[in-house]
Design a protein around this motif. Structure first.
Motif, short mmCIF file in Angstrom:
data_model
loop_
_atom_site.label_atom_id
_atom_site.label_comp_id
_atom_site.label_asym_id
_atom_site.label_seq_id
_atom_site.Cartn_x
_atom_site.Cartn_y
_atom_site.Cartn_z
N LYS A 24 0.73 -1.11 -0.01
CA LYS A 24 0.22 -0.17 0.09
C LYS A 24 0.72 1.05 -0.09
O LYS A 24 2.05 1.12 0.61
CB LYS A 24 -0.87 0.14 1.20
N PRO A 25 0.46 2.30 -0.61
CA PRO A 25 1.21 3.63 -0.65
C PRO A 25 1.50 4.13 0.87
O PRO A 25 0.35 4.31 1.54
CB PRO A 25 0.66 4.36 -1.47
N ALA A 26 2.60 4.58 0.96
CA ALA A 26 2.85 5.16 2.28
C ALA A 26 3.29 6.55 2.38
O ALA A 26 3.05 7.42 3.50
CB ALA A 26 4.17 4.47 3.06
N SER A 27 3.03 7.35 0.89
CA SER A 27 3.38 8.67 0.86
C SER A 27 2.50 9.07 -0.13
O SER A 27 1.78 8.35 -0.99
CB SER A 27 4.72 9.11 0.64
N ASN A 28 2.38 10.37 -0.45
CA ASN A 28 1.69 10.82 -1.52
C ASN A 28 2.33 10.41 -2.92
O ASN A 28 3.33 9.99 -3.15
CB ASN A 28 1.86 12.49 -1.63
N TYR A 29 1.29 10.51 -3.87
CA TYR A 29 1.74 10.10 -5.48
C TYR A 29 3.06 10.93 -5.68
O TYR A 29 3.27 12.15 -5.24
CB TYR A 29 0.45 10.20 -6.19
N LEU A 44 0.60 7.85 -9.75
CA LEU A 44 1.61 6.73 -9.78
C LEU A 44 2.26 6.86 -8.25
O LEU A 44 2.63 8.10 -7.75
CB LEU A 44 2.47 6.82 -10.74
N TYR A 45 2.67 5.62 -7.71
CA TYR A 45 3.20 5.85 -6.26
C TYR A 45 4.30 4.96 -6.46
O TYR A 45 4.61 4.03 -7.26
CB TYR A 45 2.26 5.07 -5.17
N SER A 46 5.54 5.19 -5.71
CA SER A 46 6.80 4.74 -5.56
C SER A 46 6.69 3.22 -4.83
O SER A 46 6.32 3.45 -3.92
CB SER A 46 7.78 5.71 -5.20
#
Length: 85
Positions: A24-29, A44-46
């Motif tokens: 799951k994304p832990a920061s903004n896109y 898009l997420y890293s």
């Protein structure tokens, strides 16, 4: 930053793709990807800033309540959803 589908770096994924991979994304896109022909934009997420999904979260332990009040409350709710039947 806007990126076309052919230019997406290998470390950026959509939220849906991250979930399929178990993250799951832990920061903004980081950027947007644009899908032609309708030019829809997706965030898009890293992968470097993603966290593993804890599969045990979201489950509850329910205790059984066989009291008369609980059964009456259940019947009231059931009748509301079933249209009084």
């Amino acid at each position: 930053m806007k990126i076309f589908i052919s230019e997406v770096p290998s470390n950026l994924f959509t939220k849906a793709k991250l979930r399929k991979m178990g993250f799951k994304p832990a920061s903004n896109y980081e950027a947007f990807v644009i899908f032609p022909p309708s030019r829809r934009r997706y965030k898009l997420y890293s992968i470097e800033r993603a966290q593993p999904i804890d599969r045990s979260v979201g489950f509850s332990v329910l205790k059984i309540d066989n009291s008369i009040e609980a059964k009456q409350k259940f019947e009231e709710i059931r009748k509301r959803f079933m249209g009084g039947q």
